[in-house]
Design an enzyme around this catalytic site. Sequence first.
Site, mmCIF file in Angstrom:
data_model
loop_
_atom_site.group_PDB
_atom_site.id
_atom_site.type_symbol
_atom_site.label_atom_id
_atom_site.label_comp_id
_atom_site.label_asym_id
_atom_site.label_seq_id
_atom_site.Cartn_x
_atom_site.Cartn_y
_atom_site.Cartn_z
ATOM 1 N N GLY A 9 11.446 72.327 41.961
ATOM 2 C CA GLY A 9 11.640 73.376 43.130
ATOM 3 C C GLY A 9 11.490 72.706 44.537
ATOM 4 N N LYS A 43 25.347 76.517 37.533
ATOM 5 C CA LYS A 43 25.739 78.145 37.992
ATOM 6 C C LYS A 43 26.080 77.716 39.612
ATOM 7 C CE LYS A 43 24.627 81.668 35.025
ATOM 8 N NZ LYS A 43 23.835 82.761 34.775
ATOM 9 N N GLY A 60 15.573 69.258 37.335
ATOM 10 C CA GLY A 60 15.143 68.706 36.120
ATOM 11 C C GLY A 60 16.149 68.260 35.197
ATOM 12 N N ARG A 86 3.542 62.605 35.943
ATOM 13 C CA ARG A 86 2.724 63.294 36.977
ATOM 14 C C ARG A 86 1.527 62.480 37.293
ATOM 15 N NH1 ARG A 86 4.409 69.382 35.815
ATOM 16 N NH2 ARG A 86 6.503 69.422 36.964
#
Length: 400
Positions: free
Chosen positions: A381, A200, A358, A39
């Site tokens: 996100g 999922k 991720g 980052r």
Amino acid sequence: MSAFKTLDDLPQDLTGQRALVRVDLNLPMRDGRATDLTRARAVAPTILELSQRGAKVLLLAHFGRPKGERHSTLSLSEVLGAVEGVLDKEIMFISEIHGPVTAQAIDILGPGDIGLLENTRFWPGEEANDPEFAKGIAAHGDFYVNDAFSAAHRAHATTEGLARLLPAYAGRAMEKELKALDAALGNPEPPVAAVVGGAKVSTKLAVLENLSRRVQHLIIGGGMANTFLAANGVDVGKSLCEHDLTDTVKDILAAADEAGCTVHLPYDVVVAKEFSANPDSLRTCNVHEVAEDEMILDIGPQATEALGDVLKTCATLVWNGPLGAFETPPFDAATVALAKTAAALTQDGSLISVAGGGDTVAALAHAGVENDVTYISTAGGAFLEWMEGKELPGVAALSA
Ligand code: ADP
Ligand code: MG
């Protein structure tokens, strides 16, 4: 994507101008040391460019989840040394974010100097996007630069509010990310393929709904493929499967059909009776031959090869989610093979490939292709919300 301003829209000479720059310095830490500098490296070009152009560079960032209170362990001073190392420059730490102490510290900085303000989330006004709080910060800057795409899905004072109070610009990392995402899904060259995998369906419903209307080929892998197979009447044994979502999946399949999107489900799969590395019960079979006590842990070699052929017909690929339980061999095979095909097509110049998520980032690194695809988003996100077709408040404020 509407137009946004970049550092190219600022005067070349920024001597003495105060730049409030939102960055992502939420570095993973262990025993007080940063364990991954990705980052910090991502925002270095913006910081160094503004510094070289003579601005006083004032860094704004959050660190952990202090929930509006000061926590000594969550002070941004924890990452100061790591960021100085990446920039190869000294940074002045300022233990406030607004008010007279901040003003005095900024006065001491000369042209090109860099200051790091305290963790934005020490103040409740940050997450509340309190306009008074934002005004207090804006008083210390002549312009605002947002280089934190990963925080752009949150409408906080330093990710959204400031952009409405000061002339606002995308930093270099933000600019690169927005251009890559636009080329992948905003304004892509067709045909577009989307790979959606992972554990999922339930975590990616909105992604699937959005993609089924926007792409020509929707490739389903990972645990979620089992739910799709079950919706089609396939017995998936003891595979991870969300049986309560079969109606939802049928709706997605119908919507895709209506939109002219081909949904690709595997027809062969890799199964085992127990989930471990190279289990004795490992075998490859047709999806209709999965036994009651077996679970699907990867898509099969024939399906993988067919998917490679689909990618060869496509101009654009967007990828989120591994095709199998890639952390455990040999259930990484399909993910690694398709990643290598995508990388080769990208290197040949026939495919624009953009990936994020991720575990997807880890899977593509495991396949060794992280430098051979067009762009990998590490934004988590924010990347997923963008895949869902949502407008990100931090991006919208830059474009206003
Ligand atoms: P991302 O973080 O890239 O968005 P997800 O978190 O949605 O991806 O999913 C990644 C996880 O899905 C991995 O941990 C992987 O092991 C798991 N997974 C993939 N395929 C299967 C499968 N067939 N059965 C069980 N887990 C799976
Ligand atoms: Mg994940």
